[in-house]
Design a protein around this motif. Structure first.
Motif, PDB file in Angstrom:
ATOM      1  N   VAL A  94      63.397  44.441  53.505  1.00  0.00           N
ATOM      2  CA  VAL A  94      62.040  44.178  53.022  1.00  0.00           C
ATOM      3  C   VAL A  94      61.412  45.503  52.598  1.00  0.00           C
ATOM      4  CG1 VAL A  94      59.767  43.220  53.565  1.00  0.00           C
ATOM      5  CG2 VAL A  94      61.809  42.273  54.673  1.00  0.00           C
ATOM      6  N   LEU A  95      60.902  45.550  51.371  1.00  0.00           N
ATOM      7  CA  LEU A  95      60.185  46.729  50.885  1.00  0.00           C
ATOM      8  C   LEU A  95      58.686  46.450  50.949  1.00  0.00           C
ATOM      9  CD1 LEU A  95      62.311  47.557  47.705  1.00  0.00           C
ATOM     10  CD2 LEU A  95      62.664  48.317  50.073  1.00  0.00           C
ATOM     11  N   LEU A  96      57.943  47.370  51.533  1.00  0.00           N
ATOM     12  CA  LEU A  96      56.486  47.277  51.642  1.00  0.00           C
ATOM     13  C   LEU A  96      55.907  48.374  50.761  1.00  0.00           C
ATOM     14  CD1 LEU A  96      56.374  46.947  55.534  1.00  0.00           C
ATOM     15  CD2 LEU A  96      56.375  45.091  53.860  1.00  0.00           C
ATOM     16  N   VAL A  97      55.420  47.997  49.582  1.00  0.00           N
ATOM     17  CA  VAL A  97      55.148  48.963  48.521  1.00  0.00           C
ATOM     18  C   VAL A  97      53.654  49.107  48.251  1.00  0.00           C
ATOM     19  CG1 VAL A  97      55.747  49.677  46.187  1.00  0.00           C
ATOM     20  CG2 VAL A  97      57.346  48.236  47.485  1.00  0.00           C
ATOM     21  N   SER A  98      53.191  50.353  48.297  1.00  0.00           N
ATOM     22  CA  SER A  98      51.809  50.674  47.940  1.00  0.00           C
ATOM     23  C   SER A  98      51.844  51.860  46.983  1.00  0.00           C
ATOM     24  CB  SER A  98      50.999  51.022  49.201  1.00  0.00           C
ATOM     25  OG  SER A  98      49.700  51.474  48.853  1.00  0.00           O
ATOM     26  N   LEU A  99      51.813  51.567  45.690  1.00  0.00           N
ATOM     27  CA  LEU A  99      51.933  52.587  44.646  1.00  0.00           C
ATOM     28  C   LEU A  99      50.998  52.267  43.486  1.00  0.00           C
ATOM     29  CD1 LEU A  99      55.846  52.892  44.423  1.00  0.00           C
ATOM     30  CD2 LEU A  99      54.297  54.690  45.229  1.00  0.00           C
ATOM     31  N   GLY A 100      50.769  53.242  42.638  1.00  0.00           N
ATOM     32  CA  GLY A 100      50.067  52.993  41.388  1.00  0.00           C
ATOM     33  C   GLY A 100      48.875  53.891  41.124  1.00  0.00           C
ATOM     34  N   LEU A 101      48.170  54.292  42.164  1.00  0.00           N
ATOM     35  CA  LEU A 101      46.960  55.097  41.958  1.00  0.00           C
ATOM     36  C   LEU A 101      47.300  56.424  41.296  1.00  0.00           C
ATOM     37  CD1 LEU A 101      43.876  55.046  42.568  1.00  0.00           C
ATOM     38  CD2 LEU A 101      44.397  56.362  44.632  1.00  0.00           C
ATOM     39  N   ILE A 102      48.351  57.073  41.773  1.00  0.00           N
ATOM     40  CA  ILE A 102      48.717  58.384  41.234  1.00  0.00           C
ATOM     41  C   ILE A 102      49.256  58.250  39.818  1.00  0.00           C
ATOM     42  CG2 ILE A 102      51.113  58.489  42.069  1.00  0.00           C
ATOM     43  CD1 ILE A 102      48.568  61.333  42.396  1.00  0.00           C
ATOM     44  N   ASP A 103      49.981  57.159  39.547  1.00  0.00           N
ATOM     45  CA  ASP A 103      50.491  56.938  38.183  1.00  0.00           C
ATOM     46  C   ASP A 103      49.336  56.894  37.195  1.00  0.00           C
ATOM     47  OD1 ASP A 103      53.551  55.810  38.612  1.00  0.00           O
ATOM     48  OD2 ASP A 103      52.212  55.156  40.217  1.00  0.00           O
ATOM     49  N   LEU A 104      48.356  56.038  37.498  1.00  0.00           N
ATOM     50  CA  LEU A 104      47.220  55.833  36.611  1.00  0.00           C
ATOM     51  C   LEU A 104      46.348  57.077  36.515  1.00  0.00           C
ATOM     52  CD1 LEU A 104      46.268  52.270  37.872  1.00  0.00           C
ATOM     53  CD2 LEU A 104      47.517  52.825  35.777  1.00  0.00           C
ATOM     54  N   GLY A 105      46.323  57.846  37.591  1.00  0.00           N
ATOM     55  CA  GLY A 105      45.475  59.033  37.617  1.00  0.00           C
ATOM     56  C   GLY A 105      46.039  60.195  36.840  1.00  0.00           C
ATOM     57  N   PHE A 106      47.382  60.267  36.736  1.00  0.00           N
ATOM     58  CA  PHE A 106      47.973  61.487  36.188  1.00  0.00           C
ATOM     59  C   PHE A 106      49.131  61.277  35.223  1.00  0.00           C
ATOM     60  CE2 PHE A 106      46.086  62.661  40.264  1.00  0.00           C
ATOM     61  CZ  PHE A 106      45.346  63.779  39.910  1.00  0.00           C
ATOM     62  N   TYR A 107      49.821  60.143  35.276  1.00  0.00           N
ATOM     63  CA  TYR A 107      51.101  60.073  34.580  1.00  0.00           C
ATOM     64  C   TYR A 107      51.203  59.009  33.494  1.00  0.00           C
ATOM     65  CZ  TYR A 107      52.459  62.908  38.616  1.00  0.00           C
ATOM     66  OH  TYR A 107      52.520  63.880  39.577  1.00  0.00           O
ATOM     67  N   THR A 108      50.804  57.784  33.791  1.00  0.00           N
ATOM     68  CA  THR A 108      51.059  56.674  32.877  1.00  0.00           C
ATOM     69  C   THR A 108      49.855  55.753  32.808  1.00  0.00           C
ATOM     70  OG1 THR A 108      52.110  55.500  34.730  1.00  0.00           O
ATOM     71  CG2 THR A 108      53.578  56.628  33.186  1.00  0.00           C
TER      72      THR A 108
END
Length: 224
Positions: A94-108
């Protein structure tokens, strides 16, 4: 043995002196889950702000399985190329994933970030065709209060994330979108407008716990 892998950015790795939401969720599952389980991942450390590196083992309570795949300043962009080997080597269920803030803030932008979500899922399933994945939407941080364009990107990404989850969900490898932490307040549940304090850790752990209990009957209600 059910093997959970926390995957995330600075909110998941945590920094020196903290418990982390990983610890809070482990405590909850230890009370509520009937079978053997553990947390897995290729990394164990916290982020050391003084050293500006993920080198600290100074957990507030180190007595839990500290393994994870999380990094300060890392997002979907960074984790998509890593997740396959991590799932394979750690035999994650089981993967418990919390991502996205840094992507939107700096990368994509939102659309590019959503494409990396799809790549992440494909790579994880290539390593384990029956892997289960719980994804937390991006929690708007203090920047979203003053930067309207960033706030719009967060909203747009969360819409695209929900669509990706609906598109990619399948019976043998369920993909679950957790509800945002109930009553999460960045002025009360973080120490800087982004990173969770003790109450924020509990609220993030609760979001994952409630999603798994309601959808898969794993554990119980958080706090019960």
């Amino acid at each position: 043995m059910l093997r959970f892998m926390p995957v995330g950015d600075s909110m998941t790795i945590g920094s020196a002196g903290e418990h982390t939401w990983r610890h809070r969720l482990w405590q909850h599952l230890r009370r509520s889950y009937g079978g053997p389980f553990t947390l897995v991942g290729p990394r164990e450390t916290l982020y050391d702000k003084v050293a500006d590196a993920p080198t600290s083992y100074a957990y507030a309570d180190p007595g839990f399985p500290r393994a994870h795949l999380a990094g300060w300043g890392e997002g979907w962009l960074h984790m998509a190329p890593l997740i396959g080997e991590a799932v394979r080597s750690c035999r994650a269920d089981v993967l418990l994933v919390s991502l996205g803030l840094i992507d939107l803030g700096f990368y994509t932008n939102a659309e590019q970030t959503a494409e990396n979500v799809r790549r992440f899922v494909a790579e994880a399933r290539a390593a384990n065709p029956r892997v289960r994945i719980v994804v937390l939407p991006v929690i708007p941080n203090v920047r979203a209060e003053s930067d309207a364009s960033f706030a719009a990107q967060v909203t747009r990404f969360n819409e695209l994330l929900a669509k990706a989850v609906a598109d990619l969900d399948e019976p043998r490898s369920p993909l679950l979108l957790a509800s945002p932490p109930p009553s999460y307040d960045i002025h009360l549940d973080t120490y800087d407008g982004t990173h969770p304090n003790a109450s924020g850790e509990h609220r993030i752990a609760e979001a994952f716990a409630e999603a798994m209990y309601q959808a898969w009957d794993v554990g119980d209600h958080y706090g019960d």
